[in-house]
Design an enzyme around this catalytic site. Structure first.
Site, short mmCIF file in Angstrom:
data_model
loop_
_atom_site.label_atom_id
_atom_site.label_comp_id
_atom_site.label_asym_id
_atom_site.label_seq_id
_atom_site.Cartn_x
_atom_site.Cartn_y
_atom_site.Cartn_z
N ASN A 170 -15.09 -102.10 43.28
CA ASN A 170 -16.53 -102.39 43.08
C ASN A 170 -16.98 -101.73 41.78
O ASN A 170 -16.67 -100.57 41.51
CB ASN A 170 -17.37 -101.93 44.28
CG ASN A 170 -17.18 -100.48 44.67
OD1 ASN A 170 -16.17 -99.87 44.34
ND2 ASN A 170 -18.14 -99.93 45.37
N GLU A 172 -20.52 -101.31 39.76
CA GLU A 172 -21.95 -101.51 39.96
C GLU A 172 -22.70 -101.58 38.65
O GLU A 172 -22.29 -100.98 37.66
CB GLU A 172 -22.49 -100.36 40.83
CG GLU A 172 -21.83 -100.35 42.20
CD GLU A 172 -22.28 -99.19 43.06
OE1 GLU A 172 -22.86 -98.23 42.53
OE2 GLU A 172 -22.03 -99.27 44.29
N CYS A 181 -18.14 -107.02 45.74
CA CYS A 181 -17.42 -105.97 46.45
C CYS A 181 -15.96 -105.97 45.99
O CYS A 181 -15.47 -106.95 45.43
CB CYS A 181 -17.45 -106.24 47.95
SG CYS A 181 -19.06 -106.10 48.71
N GLU A 183 -13.25 -106.27 47.70
CA GLU A 183 -12.44 -107.32 48.32
C GLU A 183 -12.60 -108.63 47.56
O GLU A 183 -11.63 -109.35 47.31
CB GLU A 183 -12.89 -107.57 49.77
CG GLU A 183 -12.79 -106.39 50.71
CD GLU A 183 -14.06 -105.55 50.74
OE1 GLU A 183 -14.60 -105.25 49.66
OE2 GLU A 183 -14.49 -105.18 51.84
N CYS A 215 -17.66 -105.95 54.48
CA CYS A 215 -19.00 -106.44 54.78
C CYS A 215 -18.94 -107.91 55.22
O CYS A 215 -17.93 -108.59 55.03
CB CYS A 215 -19.93 -106.28 53.57
SG CYS A 215 -19.70 -107.52 52.29
N CYS A 218 -18.05 -110.51 52.50
CA CYS A 218 -16.61 -110.52 52.17
C CYS A 218 -15.82 -111.21 53.28
O CYS A 218 -14.87 -111.95 53.00
CB CYS A 218 -16.10 -109.11 51.95
SG CYS A 218 -16.62 -108.43 50.37
N1 THU Z 1 -18.68 -102.47 49.01
C1 THU Z 1 -17.44 -102.99 48.86
O1 THU Z 1 -16.86 -102.92 47.77
N2 THU Z 1 -16.84 -103.58 49.94
C2 THU Z 1 -17.42 -103.68 51.17
O2 THU Z 1 -16.87 -104.31 52.06
C3 THU Z 1 -18.70 -103.02 51.44
C4 THU Z 1 -19.45 -102.56 50.25
C5 THU Z 1 -19.31 -101.80 47.86
C6 THU Z 1 -20.46 -102.55 47.25
C7 THU Z 1 -21.29 -101.44 46.64
O3 THU Z 1 -20.78 -101.14 45.36
C8 THU Z 1 -21.04 -100.26 47.55
O4 THU Z 1 -19.84 -100.54 48.26
C9 THU Z 1 -22.17 -100.00 48.54
O5 THU Z 1 -22.54 -101.16 49.20
#
Ligand code: THU
Length: 255
Positions: A170, A172, A181, A183, A215, A218
């Site tokens: 990830n 940001e 995300c 995944e 999440c 994903c």
């Molecule tokens: N995030 C992921 O990379 N994968 C997930 O399945 C859940 C959330 C990341 C997105 C964001 O950068 C941080 O975690 C908080 O949501």
């Protein structure tokens, strides 16, 4: 950018567009990132039955580059005319402000290197890739995560039947709605490379090793691309846990 360089890159990105996954729109699209050393890589459009979950080609290439720690993009070439929202997204991403060099090209005009080979982002894992190795690689990938907003790094590894590995993290930035995300970043890298046969996904969330799971968004994307794949969750000190993707999303939406 010299005309011959631009035309060469156009041929490369148009060839990559054929790897798009566009069952709903039928409109392939790819974006090519040219790096400071002349290597280049492509991202393709990956649609989902839930349209808002589409991974645009620009997101795919930026996420793939970030996931292997490459941020030295000097130009982006599209398989057809650049769209307004893509310009905006580029200005908001780590690539910084780029000039429009043609209808389909944005770049830092002063620092464009002549293109060399394609940057192959998948790595072949030579030995048998057991769970411990997959988890280790997903953990290692998290070093490329960039999480100023959440302080929640995530690393993912997609592994194909022939042991090609694609990592995702990830990364940001200010517009949360544009983030991928880990995944989805790994899926974007694999699909952009033309992989269709995903067998395993390894996931590591070092800040929540006991409880983290993918999440819902994903799960929907993974379900569409690799419903039979097995997801392994890093559980830190505890034994890793596995789930079949189709089991993670009962009554998944489809069209
Ligand atoms: N995030 C992921 O990379 N994968 C997930 O399945 C859940 C959330 C990341 C997105 C964001 O950068 C941080 O975690 C908080 O949501």
């Amino acid at each position: 950018m010299e005309k011959s360089i631009a035309n060469h890159l156009r041929r490369c990105v148009r060839a990559a567009a054929s790897r798009s996954r566009v069952p709903y729109s039928g409109r392939p699209r790819a974006a090519l990132a040219l790096m400071s050393d002349g290597r280049w890589m492509c991202g393709v459009r990956i649609e989902n039955a839930s349209y808002p979950l589409v991974i645009p080609s620009l997101s795919a290439v930026l996420a793939s580059a970030n996931s292997i720690g490459r941020q030295d993009i000097t130009a982006i070439v599209f398989s057809d005319r650049i769209k307004l929202e893509e310009k905006t997204m580029i200005q908001q991403s780590f690539t910084g402000s780029m000039e429009q060099l043609a209808d389909d090209i944005l770049g830092h005009s002063g620092s464009i290197t002549a293109p060399s080979d394609e940057l192959i982002i998948g790595r072949h894992f030579p030995d048998k890739l057991d769970t411990a190795a997959g988890i280790r690689l997903a953990r290692q990938a998290t070093r490329h995560a960039y999480t100023p907003e959440s302080d929640f790094p995530v690393g993912a590894l997609v592994v194909t039947h022939d042991q090609m590995c694609y990592q995702g993290v990830n990364v940001e930035h200010g517009d949360w709605t544009q983030m991928l995300c880990a995944e989805r970043a790994a899926i974007a890298a694999a699909v952009s490379a033309g992989e269709a046969n995903i067998q395993y996904i390894y996931l590591s969330c070092p800040n929540a090793p006991a409880t983290a799971t993918p999440c819902g968004a994903c799960r929907q994307v993974l379900f569409e691309i690799a419903p039979e794949a097995i997801l392994w969750m890093d559980r830190g000190e505890q034994t890793a846990e596995s789930f079949r993707i189709s089991g993670l999303l009962p009554m998944a939406f489809s069209l």
